[in-house]
Design a protein around this motif. Structure first.
Motif, PDB file in Angstrom:
ATOM      1  N   GLU A  23       0.813  -1.223   0.000  1.00 55.62           N
ATOM      2  CA  GLU A  23       0.000   0.000   0.000  1.00 55.62           C
ATOM      3  C   GLU A  23       0.839   1.264   0.000  1.00 55.62           C
ATOM      4  O   GLU A  23       0.307   2.356   0.184  1.00 55.62           O
ATOM      5  N   MET A  24       2.145   1.124  -0.181  1.00 57.40           N
ATOM      6  CA  MET A  24       3.020   2.281  -0.028  1.00 57.40           C
ATOM      7  C   MET A  24       3.665   2.685  -1.347  1.00 57.40           C
ATOM      8  O   MET A  24       3.858   1.865  -2.238  1.00 57.40           O
ATOM      9  N   THR A  25       4.007   3.958  -1.434  1.00 57.76           N
ATOM     10  CA  THR A  25       4.821   4.454  -2.541  1.00 57.76           C
ATOM     11  C   THR A  25       6.285   4.423  -2.102  1.00 57.76           C
ATOM     12  O   THR A  25       6.576   4.297  -0.909  1.00 57.76           O
ATOM     13  N   TRP A  26       7.173   4.589  -3.075  1.00 57.52           N
ATOM     14  CA  TRP A  26       8.579   4.504  -2.680  1.00 57.52           C
ATOM     15  C   TRP A  26       9.007   5.618  -1.719  1.00 57.52           C
ATOM     16  O   TRP A  26       9.816   5.342  -0.815  1.00 57.52           O
ATOM     17  N   GLY A  38       2.276 -10.166 -12.008  1.00 56.12           N
ATOM     18  CA  GLY A  38       2.516  -8.774 -11.678  1.00 56.12           C
ATOM     19  C   GLY A  38       3.961  -8.518 -11.305  1.00 56.12           C
ATOM     20  O   GLY A  38       4.885  -9.109 -11.870  1.00 56.12           O
ATOM     21  N   ALA A  39       4.139  -7.622 -10.360  1.00 50.23           N
ATOM     22  CA  ALA A  39       5.467  -7.259  -9.866  1.00 50.23           C
ATOM     23  C   ALA A  39       5.237  -6.520  -8.565  1.00 50.23           C
ATOM     24  O   ALA A  39       4.115  -6.138  -8.240  1.00 50.23           O
ATOM     25  N   HIS A  40       6.295  -6.361  -7.816  1.00 49.10           N
ATOM     26  CA  HIS A  40       6.242  -5.450  -6.668  1.00 49.10           C
ATOM     27  C   HIS A  40       7.406  -4.493  -6.823  1.00 49.10           C
ATOM     28  O   HIS A  40       8.558  -4.853  -6.558  1.00 49.10           O
ATOM     29  N   GLU A  41       7.095  -3.294  -7.248  1.00 43.71           N
ATOM     30  CA  GLU A  41       8.176  -2.352  -7.540  1.00 43.71           C
ATOM     31  C   GLU A  41       7.672  -0.930  -7.424  1.00 43.71           C
ATOM     32  O   GLU A  41       6.478  -0.656  -7.567  1.00 43.71           O
ATOM     33  N   GLN A  42       8.586  -0.043  -7.228  1.00 45.81           N
ATOM     34  CA  GLN A  42       8.277   1.382  -7.129  1.00 45.81           C
ATOM     35  C   GLN A  42       7.486   1.848  -8.348  1.00 45.81           C
ATOM     36  O   GLN A  42       7.758   1.432  -9.459  1.00 45.81           O
ATOM     37  N   HIS A  43       6.527   2.706  -8.112  1.00 40.74           N
ATOM     38  CA  HIS A  43       5.759   3.328  -9.193  1.00 40.74           C
ATOM     39  C   HIS A  43       5.669   4.828  -8.975  1.00 40.74           C
ATOM     40  O   HIS A  43       4.605   5.424  -9.145  1.00 40.74           O
ATOM     41  N   GLY A  44       6.804   5.419  -8.618  1.00 42.77           N
ATOM     42  CA  GLY A  44       6.831   6.865  -8.464  1.00 42.77           C
ATOM     43  C   GLY A  44       6.114   7.316  -7.211  1.00 42.77           C
ATOM     44  O   GLY A  44       5.708   6.504  -6.388  1.00 42.77           O
ATOM     45  N   PRO A  45       5.954   8.640  -7.067  1.00 47.01           N
ATOM     46  CA  PRO A  45       5.377   9.173  -5.832  1.00 47.01           C
ATOM     47  C   PRO A  45       3.864   9.013  -5.753  1.00 47.01           C
ATOM     48  O   PRO A  45       3.290   9.216  -4.689  1.00 47.01           O
ATOM     49  N   GLU A  88       3.186   0.430  -4.649  1.00 44.72           N
ATOM     50  CA  GLU A  88       4.150  -0.504  -5.238  1.00 44.72           C
ATOM     51  C   GLU A  88       3.512  -1.808  -5.724  1.00 44.72           C
ATOM     52  O   GLU A  88       4.081  -2.527  -6.531  1.00 44.72           O
ATOM     53  N   SER A  89       2.325  -2.118  -5.262  1.00 47.09           N
ATOM     54  CA  SER A  89       1.651  -3.335  -5.715  1.00 47.09           C
ATOM     55  C   SER A  89       0.941  -3.152  -7.048  1.00 47.09           C
ATOM     56  O   SER A  89       0.238  -4.053  -7.511  1.00 47.09           O
ATOM     57  N   CYS A  90       1.112  -1.997  -7.663  1.00 49.69           N
ATOM     58  CA  CYS A  90       0.364  -1.633  -8.873  1.00 49.69           C
ATOM     59  C   CYS A  90       0.241  -2.774  -9.888  1.00 49.69           C
ATOM     60  O   CYS A  90      -0.859  -3.157 -10.277  1.00 49.69           O
ATOM     61  N   ASP A  91       1.358  -3.338 -10.308  1.00 52.52           N
ATOM     62  CA  ASP A  91       1.311  -4.328 -11.392  1.00 52.52           C
ATOM     63  C   ASP A  91       0.592  -5.600 -10.963  1.00 52.52           C
ATOM     64  O   ASP A  91      -0.113  -6.225 -11.767  1.00 52.52           O
ATOM     65  N   ASN A 128      16.941   0.229  -7.003  1.00 52.39           N
ATOM     66  CA  ASN A 128      17.475   1.330  -6.201  1.00 52.39           C
ATOM     67  C   ASN A 128      16.408   2.294  -5.704  1.00 52.39           C
ATOM     68  O   ASN A 128      16.737   3.303  -5.075  1.00 52.39           O
ATOM     69  N   PHE A 129      15.155   2.015  -5.992  1.00 52.75           N
ATOM     70  CA  PHE A 129      14.059   2.766  -5.355  1.00 52.75           C
ATOM     71  C   PHE A 129      13.536   1.920  -4.196  1.00 52.75           C
ATOM     72  O   PHE A 129      13.237   0.733  -4.379  1.00 52.75           O
ATOM     73  N   PRO A 130      13.400   2.535  -3.017  1.00 53.92           N
ATOM     74  CA  PRO A 130      13.024   1.770  -1.824  1.00 53.92           C
ATOM     75  C   PRO A 130      11.756   0.934  -1.999  1.00 53.92           C
ATOM     76  O   PRO A 130      10.760   1.420  -2.539  1.00 53.92           O
TER      77      PRO A 130
END
Lengths: 273, 273, 273, 273, 273, 273
Positions: free
Chosen positions: D8-11, F29-36, F40-43, F78-80
């Protein structure tokens, strides 16, 4: 004489060839330093050339696959240019090749190897893949069976890499591999390697630069195309005889590409016309 | 004389031993049929016994690890009881052993092997693990270096498995392995295997039952403890000399367990008292 | 009584035994520190001895394979001499053993394990290999089922490694493993390990030296051969009963090696003569 | 109360959270049949819900990663819908997760597991990855530590899958998982499985349909949200206490999301305002 | 112009070349059927020829390694002669090559690929090995960047294998690959493959014989050396520009093999003399 | 309309569903940064939502499995918060899923993927698993086939990650993923990545932070639920048509959950009532 060389064939030609082919010859080489006077592709080229000549002898019962042009060469890694496969990688490549060719109906294979450093890996590949894939696999060092010629033409006590044997073979099979103007004897260094060579109580690993400063052993300046011919042809005789027996080809009449008689006018490798 | 045998030691004893130990001897055996007259643990037992005697000679510079009591024996699989490791598994076991022992500060290793079918795998393990783990690894076939004694005591043209050599070694090292009342010569069958033995133009895989009906080759009834002694002791001499040189132990004074002189009264393997 | 011990048999003997054998017992041990008073081969030896006794009870329906003499012992790695397999390696060894024995017609297996650190790996091996190889695999900790005797003879709140239980078992089964003159209680240190032992809300990894300075836990000086006998015999009773049911051996008449009556004069494990 | 839930979090939010986070909670579930009255995602959902509540208790020191929503469930494979990972695959997934999170600076991990069939694999993953990646890993079965509540609320002698315990937990944590109108007791069949359950002399593999015709064990109709609450909250208390000690959080003042006092007005999990 | 071709060099020559070399070009081919008019080595040969020409353009900053002469070709497996690597094997070969060359000081690599079926595998190899080995890896389909020439010379809606594009390239680069007297259009069959080609909503696997009876697509009889030249030279321009920028070579003076001026008289690829 | 969602079903419901199901949709999907501005669960969420809607369209012929909620995301490491699987791990997970579902009788699979970084791996998984497991596998990027809507609604030259396309899709499918108050355009940095994007002569790896300081590309503030609806619905139309043809469902009458007519009153996806 004819020869089935897979790199040079189209699929309809392969399809036709598979009617008679009983053996796939897989040339196994290496890419590694061969001293100041030989090109690094030496083992790959020699394996290919030997395979072609052997396929000619066994025609139309053998075909030559593309060459495995890398081998297990970590002991040469400190000479610039050497590229080495892990033993596991080499086995994977051979497995994939055998699986592919078995799909085309081939069930017997010869790993024809020009590089000593591959022998243990090929031994394991032979034993494992034979069992795993239910095929019949042989392996051979290209010219190791030329016992008489080797005794006659190779005099160095320590030989086997870019030496008078290997350079002679190249002068006969692929002279472009050799820089005749740069031929050098092995520039031998003393060290632990002496105690680890075959024939000693224990074996072990050493780097080639510990043994030789210029990357060669033996006495390359003694090499000649004539010696190469003697070695290569004796080995081809030996290999042909052995494989003819293993494949039950002895005495078989085959179509002759010289005289074109249909129905076969000759026995294997012996044109009658 | 003393000996460091890891199976028989406590950790404080090992800690003490590591002050002098420079080499771990890893006995490598097999579990496979040995004909009607030898127990299937033959190779594991002989590897262990040879390792112990070698460690005695090299004391206090060597220790013996637990035995790898399985090997690569698929060619014996059709004789009841044989258990075989994949070559990959054997390498994994050896890697784990070397990693563990390196953690204790040991950096030199000898795979002392009693089973011919393991040699290719040990060759690869030696080369790969040396590079991968930054250690120094040697490997040896237990009695292969006893060239004189072998020439004198082994007369069969085809030998090497439950033959006069192996039975002789067992009679000297571990006589409980042998049923003297059941000794048989190899019951040799003809077949392709003849064309695939070492020394032929091509090598390949065959099942042992294709070569011998009773699982032996050679002439076991010719075996004797005396021959075994000659073979074993010559091999131990050879191995001791070779390893002393490789480990730079030659001429080193060592504490003597006979005479108890502090500071060392003898050279390696040669008690002066 | 008789017993089928694979290390001591020739192939014709194995062939004969396979007529009745329904279960292969694979002893699984370890090579790891056992404090100042036990030899490092402890677990391998105890697994072997328990397996032999169990095979005796189940004779002629069980055979004992060679011992897996290494286990998963990384938590002991900082005590000198410990040698550990990766869990993956142990599974590979077991797979190769089961494959080999299945080839001989055996389809049921017991991993008889003397080392707690192996249990998770054996659980996975059991589940995976059962499915993968279509065999039936059981596993057991050697004496865990001796619940009454353990309650009676083991009083330490923290026990399980070179403690009164293990030393007692050794005194009964293999007294040479124990140095009676060096028996020590566990020299326990405080630390995180207490929160990670079985029974806590979370589990985790710790090094044995964080828990005990001398490598033992429990109270070894309380050990006795008598306690060992009680534990071992109760466990053997439990294992025999459980396996007899699982293998449908209950009540089966078997050839009796005491009285030699043909046709069988006794029920399993209970000589009537 | 707050909670760090990675899904549920953003980076930028994660970056901020990493200032206080000391522990990553990895929920580990399964996708497998849960009888006629529970959805197949049961274990994945319960692992997630427990992880969230635990993260709330440990806030702001813990974060919850996405859920591993498959587990090792081959024993349920014959009930429609079950999907199972190989143990090796589950370890690879966990390795990749730990490697990724270590890159973000997290060095402590809890595998919070809702499925018994995963425990052996998690044990191995914990031990291997701790060593291999130089991190600290714990693992726990979600509610196993609720010993009192389990004794009070679970009466079936055989329980642990879609039973009164699991249904109760679901009624409290995620009631949409349960079809109250279809609750059934386990429809138990007799068979070998009884001799292979934990606590028996030997363990082994069995298929769930050999044990239960409807895929449940225990007595689901006895389940209640109240029992679920007692079990879950006791387990959360236990886990919180244990982890607070392991992470040295006991007594630590933390920023309070209720009263917003800067500098921290409360001890962990105990809002003072 | 000069070129560094590793197969043709000795180690002292490689050592010298490494003074300027910044990029290793690894030609990646395949061994697979190419219809009735092209030899099966087509992709391996074209990858090699393109690599040589690119190395000439980038001289003395690039060297060409031996060719990976097998690729991922399972979709062609039902045409005689095709040999295919598993994707994992191809990655292992590339890893071993990159590791070996990195040891010689090279840190940038181009996989120059002539076979579409390799692209996904090369993408993964590029991403994984870059990270794993801390090197910089690029990959490219040999002539994909020749967008203008392709639009001008390739008119078939379905092309890409032994079509007018590929035959044209061969006629320019390696005419011995082509049997001009056997040129055929693709003998297209209808089937599911149409819905799985790139550009469709879903992708998937199909066997080449489902798409074409003769193993070709497109319109080979339209091929010409002239079209091949246009395609190849445009692609070489594109690749040279792109790599010059990536390697920061733009505008760099280099030693000129034409005019031999020391200190460099020309910019990359543009002899000024 | 109905839908088979495996996470929400009991085994008897799955058993019933398998009577009509011909396709398993595996959301990847993926678990990765998606900007501000995106979670992160977007995909993982978008893949799940698309799969559900597609399963609705194909009802009762498709079911949705649990989501693969991690992907290959090392370029975002490299994005948290980013968590990435190795490509090999992702293939193992998919293999285990397909094996499990094949056991239940399903033989056709769609990997419905929301993350571009997974495409090469899915391509290999599709080709390898199809061959290895004798099933039929398709894969698709969720909305790539919505060519018209994409052209209409996406104007950024560089887009594809947390851009107007992805945010629009989320606003339509799962608006909780988006923080409307934080929408930002990509904060693009110059660098090598421009030369390595698709369409360039060479491809290669770059880290996302080299391309964008805030982790987005494109122009998220331009996003709208309306654009999302256009993109998603066009893609669903395309996927439904394509899969109906591939599965031979076109024109098939299916039971209608609206009007409940037995025997089927409608064609697939087109309720007639």
């Amino acid at each position: 004489m004819g020869m089935f060389l897979l790199t040079e064939m189209t699929w309809p030609e392969v399809k036709q060839a598979l009617n008679t082919v009983k053996l796939a010859i897989i040339p196994v080489g290496a890419h590694e330093q061969h001293g100041p006077h030989m090109k690094e592709s030496c083992d790959a080229v020699l394996a290919t050339e030997m395979s072609k000549r052997l396929a000619e002898r066994l025609h139309p019962f053998a075909l030559v696959t593309p060459t495995v042009n890398f081998g297990v060469s970590h002991h040469h890694a400190n000479f610039p240019g050497t590229i080495s496969l892990q033993p596991e990688t080499l086995i994977c490549v051979l497995r994939d090749m055998v699986v592919s060719l078995k799909h085309h109906g081939i069930s017997r294979f010869l790993f024809l190897n020009a590089h000593g450093g591959n022998q243990s890996t090929l031994s394991i590949a032979c034993h494992s893949l034979t069992r795993e894939l239910n095929v019949e696999i042989y392996y051979a060092k290209t010219t190791a069976s030329a016992k008489n010629a080797l005794k006659r033409h190779v005099k160095s006590p320590l030989y086997g890499h870019s030496c008078e044997r290997e350079v002679s073979e190249a002068l006969y099979l692929a002279p472009h591999l050799v820089h005749m103007d740069r031929l050098e004897k092995g520039d031998i260094r003393e060290g632990k390697w002496r105690k680890l060579r075959p024939g000693n109580p224990v074996q072990g690993t050493y780097s080639y630069e510990d043994m030789t400063a210029n990357g060669c052993i033996g006495d390359a300046p003694k090499a000649s195309a004539e010696a190469g011919k003697a070695i290569v042809e004796e080995a081809l005789d030996q290999l042909t005889t052995s494989l003819s027996e293993l494949l039950n080809l002895t005495g078989k009449k085959v179509p002759c590409s010289n005289c074109k008689k249909s129905g076969g006018c000759k026995e294997l490798s012996t044109c009658l016309s």
